[in-house]
Design an enzyme around this catalytic site. Structure first.
Site, mmCIF file in Angstrom:
data_model
loop_
_atom_site.group_PDB
_atom_site.id
_atom_site.type_symbol
_atom_site.label_atom_id
_atom_site.label_comp_id
_atom_site.label_asym_id
_atom_site.label_seq_id
_atom_site.Cartn_x
_atom_site.Cartn_y
_atom_site.Cartn_z
ATOM 1 N N GLY A 85 0.730 -1.316 0.034
ATOM 2 C CA GLY A 85 -0.147 -0.019 0.038
ATOM 3 C C GLY A 85 0.913 1.396 0.013
ATOM 4 N N ASP A 113 -4.992 -5.762 -5.804
ATOM 5 C CA ASP A 113 -3.832 -6.768 -5.864
ATOM 6 C C ASP A 113 -4.486 -8.074 -5.473
ATOM 7 O OD1 ASP A 113 -0.643 -6.026 -4.976
ATOM 8 O OD2 ASP A 113 -1.321 -8.061 -4.554
ATOM 9 N N ASP A 129 -6.838 -10.977 -9.011
ATOM 10 C CA ASP A 129 -5.926 -11.515 -9.813
ATOM 11 C C ASP A 129 -6.028 -10.657 -11.174
ATOM 12 O OD1 ASP A 129 -3.949 -12.546 -11.796
ATOM 13 O OD2 ASP A 129 -4.693 -14.615 -11.232
ATOM 14 N N LYS A 193 6.062 -0.828 -14.003
ATOM 15 C CA LYS A 193 7.429 -1.237 -13.858
ATOM 16 C C LYS A 193 7.553 -2.260 -14.853
ATOM 17 C CE LYS A 193 7.862 -3.879 -10.103
ATOM 18 N NZ LYS A 193 8.032 -4.024 -8.658
HETATM 19 C C1 LIG Z 1 6.225 -4.902 -5.655
HETATM 20 S S1 LIG Z 1 4.837 -5.098 -5.150
HETATM 21 C C2 LIG Z 1 3.858 -3.579 -5.027
HETATM 22 C C3 LIG Z 1 4.153 -2.760 -4.044
HETATM 23 C C4 LIG Z 1 3.237 -1.245 -4.128
HETATM 24 N N1 LIG Z 1 3.453 -0.745 -5.089
HETATM 25 C C5 LIG Z 1 3.673 -0.727 -2.647
HETATM 26 O O1 LIG Z 1 3.785 0.387 -2.669
HETATM 27 O O2 LIG Z 1 3.245 -1.176 -1.830
HETATM 28 C C6 LIG Z 1 4.043 -6.179 -6.595
HETATM 29 C C7 LIG Z 1 2.540 -6.474 -6.291
HETATM 30 O O3 LIG Z 1 2.153 -7.164 -7.622
HETATM 31 C C8 LIG Z 1 1.240 -7.986 -7.004
HETATM 32 N N2 LIG Z 1 0.973 -9.031 -8.087
HETATM 33 C C9 LIG Z 1 1.378 -9.620 -8.971
HETATM 34 N N3 LIG Z 1 0.457 -10.429 -9.565
HETATM 35 C C10 LIG Z 1 -0.410 -9.999 -9.688
HETATM 36 C C11 LIG Z 1 -1.541 -9.881 -10.418
HETATM 37 N N4 LIG Z 1 -1.799 -10.888 -11.284
HETATM 38 N N5 LIG Z 1 -2.605 -9.257 -10.139
HETATM 39 C C12 LIG Z 1 -2.716 -8.425 -8.957
HETATM 40 N N6 LIG Z 1 -1.646 -8.121 -8.522
HETATM 41 C C13 LIG Z 1 -0.639 -8.652 -8.866
HETATM 42 C C14 LIG Z 1 1.803 -8.726 -5.918
HETATM 43 O O4 LIG Z 1 0.834 -9.283 -5.082
HETATM 44 C C15 LIG Z 1 2.318 -7.489 -5.013
HETATM 45 O O5 LIG Z 1 1.730 -7.154 -4.201
#
Ligand SMILES: C[S@@+](CC[C@H](N)C(=O)[O-])C[C@H]1O[C@@H](n2cnc3c(N)ncnc32)[C@H](O)[C@@H]1O
Length: 238
Positions: A85, A113, A129, A193
């Site tokens: 978050g 997420d 997802d 990203k």
């Molecule tokens: C680097 S973290 C994000 C950090 C966030 N921007 C923050 O500031 O807290 C990447 C996120 O992408 C999510 N993620 C990966 N694959 C996903 C998907 N198919 N659908 C939704 N979220 C996904 C992961 O669960 C993870 O929480």
């Protein structure tokens, strides 16, 4: 003296910069020991704790926004891959989602997420997802209209295989981009990203057709030893 968004002192002066060494313990892998050591010595991890952010990732979006200025009061934001978050916290502050900046427009922040997310005041979050077949329709329904910014920090857990990780993150990023083409307001911004590794050139070509400007940026908060960078596309042509 500089104050943080939570009102704390951010000067860091007076603190001695001591490097923390972590001893290898029985049962802990060397890679885990290295990770722990890096976390304990990372100035952004310390800053996140002091300033009340949920993670060091918050500084990446702060730095990107300081450069490109897309999180403006009144903006409607979609944050894909928002757990835990940090980006949500930054977006809520900057778009004035809680109405704390009097006289400024009030924005909205919607996050999704695959993992459960602790609520962030001022935002709406859903567990989803984003790669599911009807995920884009669900997010559109929650959004209920256009967005000014679509940002994606989505990344799957590392497989340890560089090329596999690169292809996975590019698939997430492309799905986010096509979603952005559907929901962005004219003039809107897409931030995502990517990992360097070859396939990002294809995405760049598509983005260049849809946006006035496309930049690849590595903000200072992004670790130097990571191949991560961010694509920032501004001026959506609609
Ligand atoms: C680097 S973290 C994000 C950090 C966030 N921007 C923050 O500031 O807290 C990447 C996120 O992408 C999510 N993620 C990966 N694959 C996903 C998907 N198919 N659908 C939704 N979220 C996904 C992961 O669960 C993870 O929480």
């Amino acid at each position: 003296m500089a104050k943080t968004p939570t009102g704390k002192n951010n000067s860091g002066r007076g603190q001695r910069d001591l490097k923390v060494k972590v001893k290898t313990a029985r049962g802990r892998k060397i890679s885990s020991t290295r990770w722990l050591e890096r976390q304990l010595n990372d100035p952004y991890v310390k800053r996140a704790q002091v300033e009340g952010y949920r993670g060091r990732a918050a500084f990446k979006i702060l730095e990107l926004d300081d450069k490109f200025r897309f999180l403006v009061p009144g903006a409607r934001i979609v944050d894909l891959g928002c757990a835990p978050g940090g980006w949500l916290q930054v977006a809520v502050q900057r778009v004035n989602a809680l109405g704390e900046k009097s006289g400024k427009k009030i924005g909205t922040v919607l996050g999704v997420d695959i993992q459960e997310v602790e609520p962030v005041a001022g935002s709406e979050v859903h567990q989803l997802d984003f790669m599911e077949d009807d995920a884009d329709q669900k997010v559109k329904d929650w959004l209920g209209g256009k967005a000014d910014v679509v940002m994606s920090d989505m990344a799957a857990a590392s497989s340890g295989h560089k090329q596999t990780d690169h292809l996975r993150i590019m698939a997430l990023c492309e799905t986010a981009a096509y979603f952005a083409f559907d929901v962005l307001e004219q003039g809107g911004t897409f931030v995502a990203k990517v990992l360097a590794g070859g396939a990002e050139g294809d995405l760049q070509k598509i983005l260049k057709q849809k946006f006035d400007k496309v930049a690849h940026v590595k903000p200072p908060a992004s670790r130097a030893d990571s191949s991560e960078k961010f694509v920032v596309a501004t001026g959506f042509r609609g």
